[in-house]
Motif scaffolding. Structure first.
Motif, PDB file in Angstrom:
ATOM      1  N   THR A  77       5.805 -18.580   1.098  1.00  0.00           N
ATOM      2  CA  THR A  77       5.700 -18.647   2.553  1.00  0.00           C
ATOM      3  C   THR A  77       4.602 -17.675   2.961  1.00  0.00           C
ATOM      4  O   THR A  77       4.721 -16.478   2.705  1.00  0.00           O
ATOM      5  N   LYS A  79       2.221 -16.045   5.956  1.00  0.00           N
ATOM      6  CA  LYS A  79       2.198 -15.773   7.393  1.00  0.00           C
ATOM      7  C   LYS A  79       0.841 -16.107   8.008  1.00  0.00           C
ATOM      8  O   LYS A  79      -0.194 -15.872   7.391  1.00  0.00           O
ATOM      9  N   VAL A  89      10.133 -11.978   5.783  1.00  0.00           N
ATOM     10  CA  VAL A  89       9.594 -13.254   5.314  1.00  0.00           C
ATOM     11  C   VAL A  89      10.416 -13.673   4.101  1.00  0.00           C
ATOM     12  O   VAL A  89      10.757 -12.848   3.262  1.00  0.00           O
ATOM     13  N   TYR A 119       2.932 -12.418   2.729  1.00  0.00           N
ATOM     14  CA  TYR A 119       3.623 -13.603   2.222  1.00  0.00           C
ATOM     15  C   TYR A 119       4.858 -13.210   1.418  1.00  0.00           C
ATOM     16  O   TYR A 119       4.974 -12.075   0.968  1.00  0.00           O
ATOM     17  N   ILE A 138      10.195 -16.786   8.718  1.00  0.00           N
ATOM     18  CA  ILE A 138       9.401 -15.642   9.172  1.00  0.00           C
ATOM     19  C   ILE A 138      10.006 -15.178  10.491  1.00  0.00           C
ATOM     20  O   ILE A 138      10.225 -15.989  11.391  1.00  0.00           O
TER      21      ILE A 138
END
Length: 158
Positions: A77, A79, A89, A119, A138
């Motif tokens: 993931t 950002k 996150v 991330y 997030i």
């Protein structure tokens, strides 16, 4: 001649130190899902999903990648909001595993979740021949807003 060679070496060393000390270069180097997951991993077609709030604000993206050589999937993931600031996150990957006779399919889940600046992940699980689910979260800075996204149904089976 010796003096000019020393100057060139010193200048090169200082320039390399400046690149390493500058966090913008570190972000650029780790800013792609492929760089987070590592060598051999490639994005799975149509598997990049926005990580959005209920109001539709996008805070980043969650990516599913696969390594054909090893049979591992990888999720990260990344950002796009609050980049460089430590916020919560997470990246989660779930795979089906081998069935035993008539029992339901078993699953294996792995997650990376804490405060990060750029991330979460990489999260890797073996999934050759199995279906996967993946998800990312997030959280906003100082607010109750949480963004999430991914695929919460089985897919990419094989």
């Amino acid at each position: 001649m010796l003096k000019s060679t020393r100057r060139i070496i010193l200048a090169g060393t200082l320039a390399a130190g400046a690149v390493m000390a500058n966090p913008a270069y570190a972000v650029a180097a780790a800013g792609t899902p492929e760089s987070v997951c590592g060598a051999g991993f490639a994005r799975v077609a149509d598997s990049s999903r926005p990580v959005k709030t209920a109001a539709g604000r996008t805070f980043g993206r969650v990516y599913l990648l696969y390594n054909r050589k090893t049979g591992f999937n990888c999720v990260t993931t990344i950002k796009t909001s609050f980049v460089g600031t430590s916020t919560y996150v997470s990246a989660r990957l779930e795979t089906q595993t081998r069935r035993i006779k008539d029992e339901p399919a078993r699953t294996s889940t792995k997650q990376d979740a804490k405060n990060y600046k750029y991330y979460a992940g990489p999260v890797k699980l073996y999934a050759k021949g199995y279906c996967v689910k993946y998800w990312g979260i997030i959280k906003a800075i100082g607010h109750d807003q949480t963004a999430s996204g991914g695929r919460n149904t089985w897919g990419n089976c094989g």
